[in-house]
Design a protein around this motif. Structure first.
Motif, mmCIF file in Angstrom:
data_model
loop_
_atom_site.group_PDB
_atom_site.id
_atom_site.type_symbol
_atom_site.label_atom_id
_atom_site.label_comp_id
_atom_site.label_asym_id
_atom_site.label_seq_id
_atom_site.Cartn_x
_atom_site.Cartn_y
_atom_site.Cartn_z
ATOM 1 N N GLN A 84 1.628 2.732 -3.031
ATOM 2 C CA GLN A 84 0.846 3.384 -3.934
ATOM 3 C C GLN A 84 0.003 4.296 -3.805
ATOM 4 O O GLN A 84 0.111 5.186 -4.129
ATOM 5 C CB GLN A 84 -1.099 2.628 -3.816
ATOM 6 C CG GLN A 84 -0.943 1.037 -4.409
ATOM 7 C CD GLN A 84 -0.043 0.686 -5.833
ATOM 8 O OE1 GLN A 84 0.559 1.108 -6.293
ATOM 9 N NE2 GLN A 84 -2.011 1.139 -6.829
ATOM 10 N N ALA A 111 0.659 8.323 -5.580
ATOM 11 C CA ALA A 111 -0.645 9.407 -5.679
ATOM 12 C C ALA A 111 0.528 10.836 -5.016
ATOM 13 O O ALA A 111 -0.407 11.178 -5.495
ATOM 14 C CB ALA A 111 -1.519 9.009 -4.648
ATOM 15 N N PRO A 123 -4.419 4.355 3.838
ATOM 16 C CA PRO A 123 -5.729 4.447 3.798
ATOM 17 C C PRO A 123 -6.187 4.543 2.925
ATOM 18 O O PRO A 123 -5.403 4.322 0.738
ATOM 19 C CB PRO A 123 -6.526 6.002 4.443
ATOM 20 C CG PRO A 123 -5.066 6.803 4.267
ATOM 21 C CD PRO A 123 -4.328 5.544 4.542
ATOM 22 N N ASN A 124 -7.567 3.568 2.211
ATOM 23 C CA ASN A 124 -7.985 3.184 1.516
ATOM 24 C C ASN A 124 -8.328 4.616 0.145
ATOM 25 O O ASN A 124 -7.567 3.536 -1.222
ATOM 26 C CB ASN A 124 -9.089 2.549 1.090
ATOM 27 C CG ASN A 124 -8.835 1.338 1.997
ATOM 28 O OD1 ASN A 124 -8.264 0.466 2.305
ATOM 29 N ND2 ASN A 124 -10.434 0.907 2.805
ATOM 30 N N TRP A 125 -8.351 5.352 0.235
ATOM 31 C CA TRP A 125 -8.441 6.568 -0.553
ATOM 32 C C TRP A 125 -7.153 7.077 -0.607
ATOM 33 O O TRP A 125 -7.093 7.241 -2.661
ATOM 34 C CB TRP A 125 -9.614 7.930 0.280
ATOM 35 C CG TRP A 125 -8.403 8.417 0.771
ATOM 36 C CD1 TRP A 125 -8.843 8.364 2.713
ATOM 37 C CD2 TRP A 125 -7.621 9.531 0.609
ATOM 38 N NE1 TRP A 125 -8.157 8.989 2.622
ATOM 39 C CE2 TRP A 125 -7.232 9.661 2.717
ATOM 40 C CE3 TRP A 125 -7.648 10.277 -0.429
ATOM 41 C CZ2 TRP A 125 -6.534 11.411 2.410
ATOM 42 C CZ3 TRP A 125 -5.899 11.435 -0.436
ATOM 43 C CH2 TRP A 125 -5.976 11.573 1.256
ATOM 44 N N VAL A 126 -5.598 6.349 -0.466
ATOM 45 C CA VAL A 126 -4.772 7.019 -1.068
ATOM 46 C C VAL A 126 -4.493 6.002 -1.254
ATOM 47 O O VAL A 126 -3.677 6.288 -2.929
ATOM 48 C CB VAL A 126 -3.558 7.235 0.174
ATOM 49 C CG1 VAL A 126 -2.353 7.350 -0.057
ATOM 50 C CG2 VAL A 126 -4.002 8.628 0.601
ATOM 51 N N CYS A 132 -9.889 9.816 -12.140
ATOM 52 C CA CYS A 132 -10.550 8.813 -11.198
ATOM 53 C C CYS A 132 -11.183 7.897 -12.288
ATOM 54 O O CYS A 132 -11.604 6.680 -12.269
ATOM 55 C CB CYS A 132 -11.018 8.885 -9.820
ATOM 56 S SG CYS A 132 -9.337 9.635 -8.944
ATOM 57 N N ARG A 134 1.052 -1.533 0.077
ATOM 58 C CA ARG A 134 0.405 -0.054 -0.220
ATOM 59 C C ARG A 134 0.860 1.382 0.291
ATOM 60 O O ARG A 134 1.171 2.520 -0.630
ATOM 61 C CB ARG A 134 -0.621 0.044 1.081
ATOM 62 C CG ARG A 134 -2.271 -0.997 0.954
ATOM 63 C CD ARG A 134 -2.514 -1.181 2.920
ATOM 64 N NE ARG A 134 -4.114 -0.307 2.644
ATOM 65 C CZ ARG A 134 -4.967 -0.024 2.510
ATOM 66 N NH1 ARG A 134 -5.229 -0.801 1.793
ATOM 67 N NH2 ARG A 134 -5.658 0.871 2.843
ATOM 68 N N TYR A 143 -6.454 3.658 -3.499
ATOM 69 C CA TYR A 143 -6.849 4.085 -4.989
ATOM 70 C C TYR A 143 -6.259 5.227 -5.637
ATOM 71 O O TYR A 143 -6.433 4.696 -6.433
ATOM 72 C CB TYR A 143 -8.240 4.477 -4.568
ATOM 73 C CG TYR A 143 -9.462 4.767 -5.725
ATOM 74 C CD1 TYR A 143 -9.921 3.378 -6.507
ATOM 75 C CD2 TYR A 143 -9.575 6.221 -5.826
ATOM 76 C CE1 TYR A 143 -10.834 4.034 -7.264
ATOM 77 C CE2 TYR A 143 -10.453 6.264 -7.334
ATOM 78 C CZ TYR A 143 -11.227 5.665 -8.382
ATOM 79 O OH TYR A 143 -11.478 5.081 -9.289
ATOM 80 N N LEU A 144 -6.182 6.009 -5.412
ATOM 81 C CA LEU A 144 -6.004 7.480 -5.985
ATOM 82 C C LEU A 144 -4.108 6.945 -6.360
ATOM 83 O O LEU A 144 -3.979 7.681 -8.024
ATOM 84 C CB LEU A 144 -5.298 8.433 -5.135
ATOM 85 C CG LEU A 144 -5.950 9.363 -4.684
ATOM 86 C CD1 LEU A 144 -5.895 10.654 -3.940
ATOM 87 C CD2 LEU A 144 -7.094 10.097 -6.296
ATOM 88 N N HIS A 150 -11.897 4.017 -13.308
ATOM 89 C CA HIS A 150 -12.126 3.442 -13.490
ATOM 90 C C HIS A 150 -13.148 3.291 -14.757
ATOM 91 O O HIS A 150 -13.986 1.654 -14.898
ATOM 92 C CB HIS A 150 -13.512 4.668 -12.699
ATOM 93 C CG HIS A 150 -14.666 3.502 -12.066
ATOM 94 N ND1 HIS A 150 -15.147 2.273 -11.321
ATOM 95 C CD2 HIS A 150 -15.577 3.168 -12.151
ATOM 96 C CE1 HIS A 150 -15.909 1.660 -11.057
ATOM 97 N NE2 HIS A 150 -16.961 2.241 -12.104
#
Length: 356
Positions: free
Chosen positions: A6, A10, A265-268, A320, A3, A270-271, A324
């Motif tokens: 990622q 980001a 965190p998950n949002w990071v 994003c 993680r 995802y970015l 997606h």
């Protein structure tokens, strides 16, 4: 998946976005003519340095077990192809007609047959001219992937070529004649720095990893602010500040995650997953949104600092959305068509140690 990698992706993508928002949009007289936050984001181009260091690390981390196994070459090349080209070609095909239909949206060079032909396959151009402006960095990525493939074909010969290549890069940092300026560009040192991080982490446990990461980020941002307010910094300061700073940050974060000290965190994450898509489309989103803002005169009603942040949000949101709807489905579709030859199952660290 780490993680922390990622999270680094980001961070690098956001750096490039704020750099282009400030220097590529707001600074231009045809849009707003000034930079609301001053020169503070002028070093955002160094996000590319971070991306290159990450790429070097990932290639070593993921493919060390393939070294000296020619049967794995097809899978490796297909994996690299599907990571870069399909999403890039979608963006390329979308913007190229616009440059012909609305010439003022592009440069004369972006309608040149030579530039277009090279850009389709991401071949290097002597002046780094591209149809998709940010794609100049992808030409370095592709070349690095090809050189790295030599390690898969033959480990011993591959390391010899890597050693010779590194020496040429170090002794010829200011070569201007193409193609040598590309083949031995200092940009490649970022990939080599990432490989070095993977080798170090495979052999040693870094003490105080969060301190190492904080030190790296301090070096990176410190040189960045010096570059923005007092620069430009010289070649060696750029190399030591951005490349070394990226390497230390990456090493510290990866070791900290392995030790259970951090959990991005998950949002990071995802970015980070969307970082390539953000990188590909953000400038087109910025340019289009800035044109809309000028047409509806939104800049008369919103403070410049707020408008700047809205531009950044729109650019990241567009990336994003592209990730997606386009990049992720394309990646999943294309990777089904080649069954990668897997080496015997060993740990990542053991594979890297054996590869070295």
């Amino acid at each position: 998946m780490l993680r922390s990698l990622q999270a680094c992706r980001a961070f690098a993508a956001l750096l490039v976005v704020v750099f282009h928002t400030s220097c590529g949009i707001f600074r231009l007289p045809k849009y707003f003519g000034h930079k609301p936050f001053g020169p503070v984001f002028d070093f955002g181009f160094a996000g590319v340095d971070f991306f290159f260091v990450l790429s070097g690390f990932l290639m070593m981390y993921v493919h060390a077990g393939d070294f000296g196994q020619p049967r794995a070459l097809g899978g490796y090349l297909w994996k690299r192809f599907t990571r870069i080209y399909p999403a890039y070609w979608v963006v390329f095909a979308a913007v190229l007609p616009v440059y012909f239909l609305v010439p003022q949206f592009g440069l004369d060079s972006q309608r040149s047959a030579d530039v277009i032909a090279r850009a389709i396959f991401l071949f290097p151009h002597p002046q780094n001219q591209q149809v998709v402006g940010v794609a100049w960095t992808l030409t370095y990525e592709i070349f690095f992937y090809v050189v790295f493939a030599l390690l898969i074909l033959n480990k011993r010969i591959g390391w010899l070529i890597f050693t010779g290549w590194t020496i040429c890069i170090l002794i010829q940092p200011w070569v201007e004649a193409f193609p040598w300026s590309f083949l031995f560009s200092a940009q490649h040192l970022r990939f080599l720095a990432g490989i070095s991080v993977a080798l170090v982490l495979a052999r040693w446990q870094l003490p105080l990893p969060r301190t190492v990461a904080a030190t790296g980020m301090t070096v990176f941002l410190g040189v960045g602010l010096l570059d923005a307010y007092c620069g430009p910094v010289d070649y060696w300061m750029h190399l030591m500040g951005y490349t070394l700073g990226s390497a230390l940050t990456l090493a510290g974060l990866v070791q900290a995650e392995r030790s259970g000290l951090i959990h991005p965190p998950n949002w990071v994450v995802y970015l980070g997953n969307a970082s390539y898509a953000i990188y590909l489309v953000h400038f087109f989103a910025l340019s289009l949104f800035a044109k809309i803002v000028k047409v509806v005169q939104l800049d008369l009603y919103l403070p410049d600092t707020v408008l700047f942040c809205v531009h950044v949000i729109v650019a990241v949101g567009a990336g994003c959305l592209f990730h997606h709807l386009v990049e992720h489905p394309l990646h999943n579709l294309t990777k089904r068509y080649f069954r990668r030859v897997k080496p015997p199952i060993v740990s990542q660290e053991m594979a890297i140690r054996k590869a070295a």
